[in-house]
Design a protein around this motif. Structure first.
Motif, PDB file in Angstrom:
ATOM      1  N   LEU A 264       0.828  -1.209   0.000  1.00  0.00           N
ATOM      2  CA  LEU A 264       0.000   0.000   0.000  1.00  0.00           C
ATOM      3  C   LEU A 264       0.864   1.261   0.000  1.00  0.00           C
ATOM      4  O   LEU A 264       0.525   2.255  -0.657  1.00  0.00           O
ATOM      5  N   ALA A 265       1.987   1.217   0.724  1.00  0.00           N
ATOM      6  CA  ALA A 265       2.905   2.363   0.717  1.00  0.00           C
ATOM      7  C   ALA A 265       3.480   2.581  -0.681  1.00  0.00           C
ATOM      8  O   ALA A 265       3.645   3.731  -1.128  1.00  0.00           O
ATOM      9  N   GLN A 266       3.783   1.496  -1.383  1.00  0.00           N
ATOM     10  CA  GLN A 266       4.270   1.632  -2.757  1.00  0.00           C
ATOM     11  C   GLN A 266       3.207   2.234  -3.665  1.00  0.00           C
ATOM     12  O   GLN A 266       3.509   3.076  -4.523  1.00  0.00           O
ATOM     13  N   THR A 267       1.953   1.836  -3.471  1.00  0.00           N
ATOM     14  CA  THR A 267       0.853   2.418  -4.247  1.00  0.00           C
ATOM     15  C   THR A 267       0.731   3.910  -3.983  1.00  0.00           C
ATOM     16  O   THR A 267       0.563   4.712  -4.912  1.00  0.00           O
ATOM     17  N   ILE A 268       0.826   4.290  -2.707  1.00  0.00           N
ATOM     18  CA  ILE A 268       0.752   5.708  -2.341  1.00  0.00           C
ATOM     19  C   ILE A 268       1.897   6.480  -2.989  1.00  0.00           C
ATOM     20  O   ILE A 268       1.703   7.580  -3.533  1.00  0.00           O
ATOM     21  N   GLU A 269       3.105   5.924  -2.940  1.00  0.00           N
ATOM     22  CA  GLU A 269       4.255   6.602  -3.533  1.00  0.00           C
ATOM     23  C   GLU A 269       4.058   6.821  -5.028  1.00  0.00           C
ATOM     24  O   GLU A 269       4.310   7.924  -5.550  1.00  0.00           O
ATOM     25  N   ILE A 270       3.606   5.786  -5.731  1.00  0.00           N
ATOM     26  CA  ILE A 270       3.399   5.911  -7.180  1.00  0.00           C
ATOM     27  C   ILE A 270       2.351   6.980  -7.482  1.00  0.00           C
ATOM     28  O   ILE A 270       2.535   7.840  -8.349  1.00  0.00           O
ATOM     29  N   ASN A 271       1.234   6.943  -6.740  1.00  0.00           N
ATOM     30  CA  ASN A 271       0.164   7.911  -6.970  1.00  0.00           C
ATOM     31  C   ASN A 271       0.627   9.343  -6.723  1.00  0.00           C
ATOM     32  O   ASN A 271       0.353  10.245  -7.528  1.00  0.00           O
ATOM     33  N   ILE A 272       1.337   9.551  -5.622  1.00  0.00           N
ATOM     34  CA  ILE A 272       1.776  10.900  -5.272  1.00  0.00           C
ATOM     35  C   ILE A 272       2.802  11.414  -6.279  1.00  0.00           C
ATOM     36  O   ILE A 272       2.740  12.580  -6.710  1.00  0.00           O
ATOM     37  N   ARG A 273       3.728  10.567  -6.669  1.00  0.00           N
ATOM     38  CA  ARG A 273       4.746  11.017  -7.635  1.00  0.00           C
ATOM     39  C   ARG A 273       4.103  11.363  -8.987  1.00  0.00           C
ATOM     40  O   ARG A 273       4.537  12.298  -9.662  1.00  0.00           O
ATOM     41  N   GLN A 274       3.095  10.637  -9.365  1.00  0.00           N
ATOM     42  CA  GLN A 274       2.379  10.976 -10.593  1.00  0.00           C
ATOM     43  C   GLN A 274       1.606  12.289 -10.439  1.00  0.00           C
ATOM     44  O   GLN A 274       1.534  13.091 -11.376  1.00  0.00           O
ATOM     45  N   MET A 275       1.046  12.513  -9.249  1.00  0.00           N
ATOM     46  CA  MET A 275       0.268  13.727  -9.008  1.00  0.00           C
ATOM     47  C   MET A 275       1.124  14.993  -9.083  1.00  0.00           C
ATOM     48  O   MET A 275       0.659  16.041  -9.538  1.00  0.00           O
ATOM     49  N   ILE A 276       2.372  14.896  -8.621  1.00  0.00           N
ATOM     50  CA  ILE A 276       3.226  16.093  -8.632  1.00  0.00           C
ATOM     51  C   ILE A 276       4.016  16.229  -9.936  1.00  0.00           C
ATOM     52  O   ILE A 276       4.884  17.091 -10.056  1.00  0.00           O
ATOM     53  N   GLY A 277       3.714  15.366 -10.898  1.00  0.00           N
ATOM     54  CA  GLY A 277       4.267  15.523 -12.232  1.00  0.00           C
ATOM     55  C   GLY A 277       5.631  14.934 -12.461  1.00  0.00           C
ATOM     56  O   GLY A 277       6.315  15.300 -13.428  1.00  0.00           O
ATOM     57  N   GLU A 278       6.053  13.993 -11.608  1.00  0.00           N
ATOM     58  CA  GLU A 278       7.360  13.364 -11.831  1.00  0.00           C
ATOM     59  C   GLU A 278       7.285  12.425 -13.039  1.00  0.00           C
ATOM     60  O   GLU A 278       6.257  11.804 -13.296  1.00  0.00           O
ATOM     61  N   GLN A 279       8.376  12.341 -13.741  1.00  0.00           N
ATOM     62  CA  GLN A 279       8.455  11.492 -14.925  1.00  0.00           C
ATOM     63  C   GLN A 279       9.128  10.162 -14.571  1.00  0.00           C
ATOM     64  O   GLN A 279       9.855  10.045 -13.595  1.00  0.00           O
ATOM     65  N   ASN A 280       8.863   9.163 -15.404  1.00  0.00           N
ATOM     66  CA  ASN A 280       9.494   7.839 -15.247  1.00  0.00           C
ATOM     67  C   ASN A 280       9.242   7.246 -13.854  1.00  0.00           C
ATOM     68  O   ASN A 280      10.163   6.749 -13.196  1.00  0.00           O
ATOM     69  N   VAL A 281       8.004   7.352 -13.410  1.00  0.00           N
ATOM     70  CA  VAL A 281       7.647   6.752 -12.122  1.00  0.00           C
ATOM     71  C   VAL A 281       7.568   5.232 -12.296  1.00  0.00           C
ATOM     72  O   VAL A 281       6.808   4.741 -13.137  1.00  0.00           O
ATOM     73  N   PRO A 282       8.354   4.466 -11.530  1.00  0.00           N
ATOM     74  CA  PRO A 282       8.325   2.994 -11.694  1.00  0.00           C
ATOM     75  C   PRO A 282       6.988   2.428 -11.229  1.00  0.00           C
ATOM     76  O   PRO A 282       6.463   2.817 -10.185  1.00  0.00           O
ATOM     77  N   LEU A 283       6.425   1.522 -11.999  1.00  0.00           N
ATOM     78  CA  LEU A 283       5.175   0.886 -11.635  1.00  0.00           C
ATOM     79  C   LEU A 283       5.441  -0.338 -10.771  1.00  0.00           C
ATOM     80  O   LEU A 283       6.535  -0.909 -10.793  1.00  0.00           O
ATOM     81  N   LYS A 284       4.436  -0.727 -10.006  1.00  0.00           N
ATOM     82  CA  LYS A 284       4.572  -1.907  -9.161  1.00  0.00           C
ATOM     83  C   LYS A 284       4.668  -3.160 -10.019  1.00  0.00           C
ATOM     84  O   LYS A 284       3.956  -3.301 -11.012  1.00  0.00           O
TER      85      LYS A 284
END
Length: 293
Positions: A264-284
């Motif tokens: 769940l923490a990994q899901t939160i990290e991915i979602n937040i990084r996508q929300m703030i516009g980071e590129q190349n966010v690794p998927l689970k």
């Protein structure tokens, strides 16, 4: 958390292997004793072990219900953490003026670390390198690291309320989100630190063994093998149910039946990084095991 595929039955068998051995020896001894001349005179109506078995079943039903309720509450709380983490960062993006991307990233990074730190502290694991590096870089310390991270949230919200001209309503909204995160943390700590009464387990175990002891005296003495098998199988079923309840009642013990806080923490990290516009966010990565942590 166990997944709905490739569930390992051997995991549960390993958990009760000592009880299986004990009940096996117990069943053989009781079965042989029942064949001795003096014990053969003892005959109990089958209603008596049936009544005791019913009592054990009711106690186990209550135990299983309470254990599942604890597990489900933990999962519900972490579901709220996922939603509140997204909402917190979304409010930051909405409230802060254009050009404050660095400030938004500071809150986002702290919230990501908070989710990892909370899960690891609940499981009493050493903090991961990701968490350690963030704590060292930002000089955050204390007995309760997740709470210290929320304190850092609150202090920075107070600072930007003045420096960035947040309205009272905006500041209240952000503080309310921090309060909700703190409430979720407190609920998790309550589940972690509140143990199920040990006396209840002792009572159930005593009743199971008493049931196993009197069961052969209510069965037909002419078939020793059947007596031993029945005396072995029925208590083992009861013990398996109780063991399932025991390992499910503590949802933060770093076991396959845990609430999957790391996932769940990994899901939160991915979602937040996508929300703030980071590129190349690794998927689970897709989980190939029969559980995820």
């Amino acid at each position: 958390m166990l997944l709905n595929k490739k569930i390992s039955v051997w995991y549960f068998i390993r958990e009760i292997k000592s009880q299986i051995l004990f009940i096996g020896i117990f069943a053989v001894v009781i079965g042989l004793l029942d064949m001795l001349p003096w014990f053969r005179k003892i005959s109990l109506p089958l209603n008596i072990p049936a009544l005791l078995g019913t009592a054990v079943s009711l106690l186990l039903a209550f135990r299983t219900s309470q254990s599942y309720e604890r597990w489900w509450e933990a999962r519900t709380v972490w579901g709220a953490i996922v939603n509140d983490s997204r909402t917190f960062v979304r409010l930051m993006i909405q409230f802060l003026p254009v050009g404050e991307e660095k400030l938004i990233k500071d809150f986002a990074a702290r919230q990501i670390i908070w989710t990892y730190a909370l899960g690891e502290s609940l499981r009493k694991q050493p903090f991961s390198d990701k968490v350690k590096q963030y704590l060292e870089k930002n000089n955050i310390s204390g007995m309760n690291i997740p709470n210290a991270l929320l304190d850092a949230h609150s202090r920075q919200i107070k600072e930007i309320a003045v420096s960035k001209g947040l309205t009272d309503f905006q500041q209240m909204q952000l503080n309310d989100m921090v309060t909700r995160l703190c409430d979720s943390m407190g609920k998790c700590e309550r589940l972690k630190n509140t143990v199920f009464p040990r006396s209840y387990s002792i009572l159930v175990h005593i009743l199971i063994y008493v049931f196993a002891a009197i069961l052969p005296f209510g069965l037909d003495d002419s078939q020793l093998a059947v007596e031993i098998i029945v005396t072995f199988l029925v208590p083992i079923v009861f013990i398996m149910i109780e063991k399932t309840s025991i390992i499910m009642q503590d949802p933060f013990e770093n076991r396959p039946v845990d609430t999957p806080v790391t996932s769940l923490a990994q899901t939160i990290e991915i979602n937040i990084r996508q929300m703030i516009g980071e590129q190349n966010v690794p998927l689970k990565k897709e989980n190939t095991s029969y559980y995820e942590m």
